[in-house]
Design a protein around this motif. Structure first.
Motif, PDB file in Angstrom:
ATOM      1  N   GLN B  60       0.838  -1.202   0.000  1.00  0.00           N
ATOM      2  CA  GLN B  60       0.000   0.000   0.000  1.00  0.00           C
ATOM      3  C   GLN B  60       0.870   1.249   0.000  1.00  0.00           C
ATOM      4  O   GLN B  60       1.964   1.258   0.566  1.00  0.00           O
ATOM      5  N   VAL B  62       0.599   4.954   1.520  1.00  0.00           N
ATOM      6  CA  VAL B  62      -0.203   5.622   2.547  1.00  0.00           C
ATOM      7  C   VAL B  62      -0.118   7.127   2.338  1.00  0.00           C
ATOM      8  O   VAL B  62       0.953   7.724   2.488  1.00  0.00           O
ATOM      9  N   ASP B  64      -3.440  10.066   2.754  1.00  0.00           N
ATOM     10  CA  ASP B  64      -4.357  10.290   3.876  1.00  0.00           C
ATOM     11  C   ASP B  64      -4.792   8.964   4.476  1.00  0.00           C
ATOM     12  O   ASP B  64      -5.188   8.870   5.631  1.00  0.00           O
ATOM     13  N   LYS B  65      -4.723   7.901   3.686  1.00  0.00           N
ATOM     14  CA  LYS B  65      -5.020   6.535   4.143  1.00  0.00           C
ATOM     15  C   LYS B  65      -4.304   5.575   3.197  1.00  0.00           C
ATOM     16  O   LYS B  65      -3.763   6.010   2.174  1.00  0.00           O
ATOM     17  N   PRO B  66      -4.282   4.285   3.506  1.00  0.00           N
ATOM     18  CA  PRO B  66      -3.572   3.353   2.620  1.00  0.00           C
ATOM     19  C   PRO B  66      -4.341   3.100   1.314  1.00  0.00           C
ATOM     20  O   PRO B  66      -5.565   2.947   1.333  1.00  0.00           O
ATOM     21  N   TYR B  67      -3.616   3.086   0.200  1.00  0.00           N
ATOM     22  CA  TYR B  67      -4.181   2.765  -1.118  1.00  0.00           C
ATOM     23  C   TYR B  67      -3.432   1.553  -1.683  1.00  0.00           C
ATOM     24  O   TYR B  67      -2.196   1.522  -1.649  1.00  0.00           O
ATOM     25  N   SER B  81      -2.090   8.105  -7.774  1.00  0.00           N
ATOM     26  CA  SER B  81      -3.023   8.771  -6.851  1.00  0.00           C
ATOM     27  C   SER B  81      -4.019   9.630  -7.604  1.00  0.00           C
ATOM     28  O   SER B  81      -3.895   9.849  -8.812  1.00  0.00           O
ATOM     29  N   TYR B  91       4.605  10.822   2.839  1.00  0.00           N
ATOM     30  CA  TYR B  91       3.849   9.606   2.540  1.00  0.00           C
ATOM     31  C   TYR B  91       4.644   8.401   3.018  1.00  0.00           C
ATOM     32  O   TYR B  91       5.825   8.531   3.382  1.00  0.00           O
ATOM     33  N   SER B  92       3.987   7.254   3.023  1.00  0.00           N
ATOM     34  CA  SER B  92       4.644   6.021   3.461  1.00  0.00           C
ATOM     35  C   SER B  92       4.340   4.893   2.501  1.00  0.00           C
ATOM     36  O   SER B  92       3.356   4.927   1.761  1.00  0.00           O
ATOM     37  N   GLN B  94       3.552   0.761   2.802  1.00  0.00           N
ATOM     38  CA  GLN B  94       3.120  -0.196   3.819  1.00  0.00           C
ATOM     39  C   GLN B  94       3.170  -1.609   3.254  1.00  0.00           C
ATOM     40  O   GLN B  94       2.621  -1.877   2.179  1.00  0.00           O
ATOM     41  N   GLN B  99       4.475   0.473   8.285  1.00  0.00           N
ATOM     42  CA  GLN B  99       4.618   1.678   7.460  1.00  0.00           C
ATOM     43  C   GLN B  99       6.047   2.191   7.566  1.00  0.00           C
ATOM     44  O   GLN B  99       6.603   2.298   8.663  1.00  0.00           O
TER      45      GLN B  99
END
Lengths: 385, 385
Positions: B60, B62, B64-67, B81, B91-92, B94, B99
């Motif tokens: 994923q 990350v 604002d949330k994991p994608y 994105s 950003y991260s 995962q 993360q």
């Protein structure tokens, strides 16, 4: 920015774990982010790593090679290494074949990316010379950006000016250009090498002449050329470093001499570098003897193999020992005792030729920052005498 | 240390991929390590991420949330994105629930760890003020370590001295203390905020009085206390920040006034901070009006809720508007247009009370570094007039 973890560990262990465990004997590594307990340096110099990856099938800690971590009952992955030698060590976490920095530590540009690190403290006070000491006057460590015409880009250099530089406006100083190794950048000496602490402490002890130290990024390509992906292996390194000497000679040295109160003759200009930066030092200094009078190679990538004829190296600059000794006041090779024989071979060949070469061997260390901190400590006092 | 990727992209794409692809329209993000193509900023401000994790079940990105990323036929994970707003974004990556920073980028201390980042350039020349400009004189950005008696540890501060500081030894300068937000540290303003470029450009344009800027780490606990794990949430932040004002007042300000050529009266000392650093700014300046005469809060954690009576805040310092206006020459609130209503509420309450409060709203930005770069650009010119 970390507390003395020795002092605070007693409180932390109760706060975080509730009860003492085997880990309680260890100390968080000095490169951990504040409050992070792992990596934990144990009294026997083994290191315990901990990673929270509840959904992973397997997790590895990569030191010299990947080592499997084991999942505990709480879903945390743990691995305890064999005993590690004192000094600064890069390492990685690996999941699903991807190697990356452990989020528990600060990161350092090494291995051609931002890498996590742990450090095994030296025994007793052996490492005091690269730590801040109370009452020792500080130089100013500045980051300076500049536009390189050679590279066609803005770049950054670090410039250390010694204590007193900002008080006595009349005084001028000699300059040491100091380079990192392959896969690292201009932050290597300030961050991994602790160069400012080393210089401050040596200057305070009267062992080193106050000097300016300038650190640049060794990766440099000509304006308009594509940047190869940074890789510490030789072939891509050659491509990625190709404009370095030109940049130093045409952009950096003139800028430094214009901006800072330098002694700008060759007698007061030296260069040293580690590993690939040692090769760059030889290329730059021996290619421009009109600019430099002292040379330091720390664990350098040297052009020496069994049977290499030193007379053929660097356009034959070693052929005439007398002329070389007149030109270069200092030619210095440093190496870790656990490294290869190149430095000793080169020193032997040069010495037999009648060239004043010096060899320093750092006991018990390999191709690592502890070797290079020690090299700087041994090399700097010999400069500009 | 990156080339102009726009220029070199054409060559790179053929060298690396052999043929043009959809990605060929994008530009590597300015925070990528040299030669790294991903994250790729596309013309529509979407961002394509690529991760090599051949053994992972899922990966994923990350934001604002994991994608979820998708694996291509070559075993590389890809994700593009939605369009992102201009500015600097952490950003991260995962994998397996962990993360961590993408090894493709430089890292910045944010999210309480070393984090990867990408940046969406602003349209036209809107972002020139935070970039180096040819011919603009540079201040010196120094990192300085110091021993904090309050915290019982060595710490680091960054000190920006303006152009000319080292030439005219008689001149003294006002000082702005400038703080980062929760989960960040003293490197935030120099690295993420580009504060030296901003100050250099503003000073060169004659918009800002030359001043010294001092940046410290906001995490500070008293000597002997354990360090809580750094977390940007309120409760642990309180614990981790508890000694900050004491450290500033007892250690930092005296050291700065002793070490640098400052104007050391309160009329020439200001403080500003972002987010949690804005709260720390209020605590420190309003708690010590004898030391400060100007206050800047950038997206600050403010004590304002519906119905909050400002007369009860900070020991009643806002009660007497006339006295407050005499003490504080500047009380300045900045906020992104996409953030909450706290700053506007506080400004309204203060203004109704007769206090000279100023509110700046950054158009189209949220709780992010572009808001804070703009805040510094708007705030600094108002100081020390």
């Amino acid at each position: 920015m970390k507390k003395n973890h020795l002092k605070t560990w007693g409180l932390c262990i109760f706060a975080l774990l509730g009860t003492a465990t085997a880990a309680a004997q260890g100390v968080p590594s000095m490169h951990n982010i504040g409050g992070q307990q792992y990596p934990l340096v144990n009294p026997d110099n083994t290191v315990t790593f901990r990673v929270k990856a509840p959904g992973a099938k397997s997790v590895q800690i990569v030191l010299d090679k990947p080592y499997e971590m084991k999942k505990d009952t709480a879903g945390l992955w743990l691995y305890t290494s064999t005993p590690q030698v004192p000094g600064f060590h890069y390492y990685s976490v690996q999941v699903g074949g991807l190697q990356f920095a452990d989020p528990a530590t600060y990161t350092y540009f090494g291995m051609s990316r931002m890498a996590s690190a742990f450090e095994i403290p030296e025994a007793k006070a052996d490492g005091d010379y690269y730590k801040p000491q109370k009452g020792v006057a500080q130089g100013a460590l500045r980051s300076r950006r500049f536009y390189s015409e050679v590279c066609g880009e803005y770049r950054r250099m670090y410039v250390y000016t010694p204590p007193g530089y900002e008080q006595d406006k009349a005084k001028r100083y000699p300059v040491l250009y100091l380079q990192h190794g392959g896969g690292e950048d201009e932050r290597g000496w300030p961050n991994q090498g602790n160069m400012a602490y080393i210089m401050d402490n040596l200057i305070a002890a009267g062992k080193v002449q106050p000097m300016i130290v300038v650190m640049n990024c060794g990766y440099a390509v000509f304006a308009g050329q594509p940047i190869p992906e940074q890789q510490p292996n030789a072939r891509s390194s050659m491509d990625a470093f190709v404009a370095f000497t030109d940049m130093m000679v045409k952009d950096v040295i003139p800028l430094v001499d214009k901006t800072y109160r330098t002694l700008s003759d060759r007698e007061h200009r030296a260069m040293a570098g580690l590993s690939w930066g040692g090769k760059q030092t030889l290329d730059t200094t021996l290619g421009h003897p009109e600019l430099f009078s002292a040379v330091g190679c720390f664990s350098a990538a040297l052009p020496m193999r069994e049977g290499t004829d030193i007379n053929t190296l660097y356009n034959g600059i070693f052929k005439d020992a007398e002329a070389f000794n007149k030109q270069f006041k200092l030619f210095w090779l440093g190496i870790g005792s656990e490294e290869g024989p190149g430095a000793a071979m080169m020193n032997k060949a040069l010495t037999e030729k009648g060239i004043r070469s010096m060899l320093y061997t750092s006991p018990g260390t390999a191709h690592e920052w502890l070797t290079w901190r020690r090299c700087l400590k041994e090399f700097a006092p010999l400069l500009f005498k």
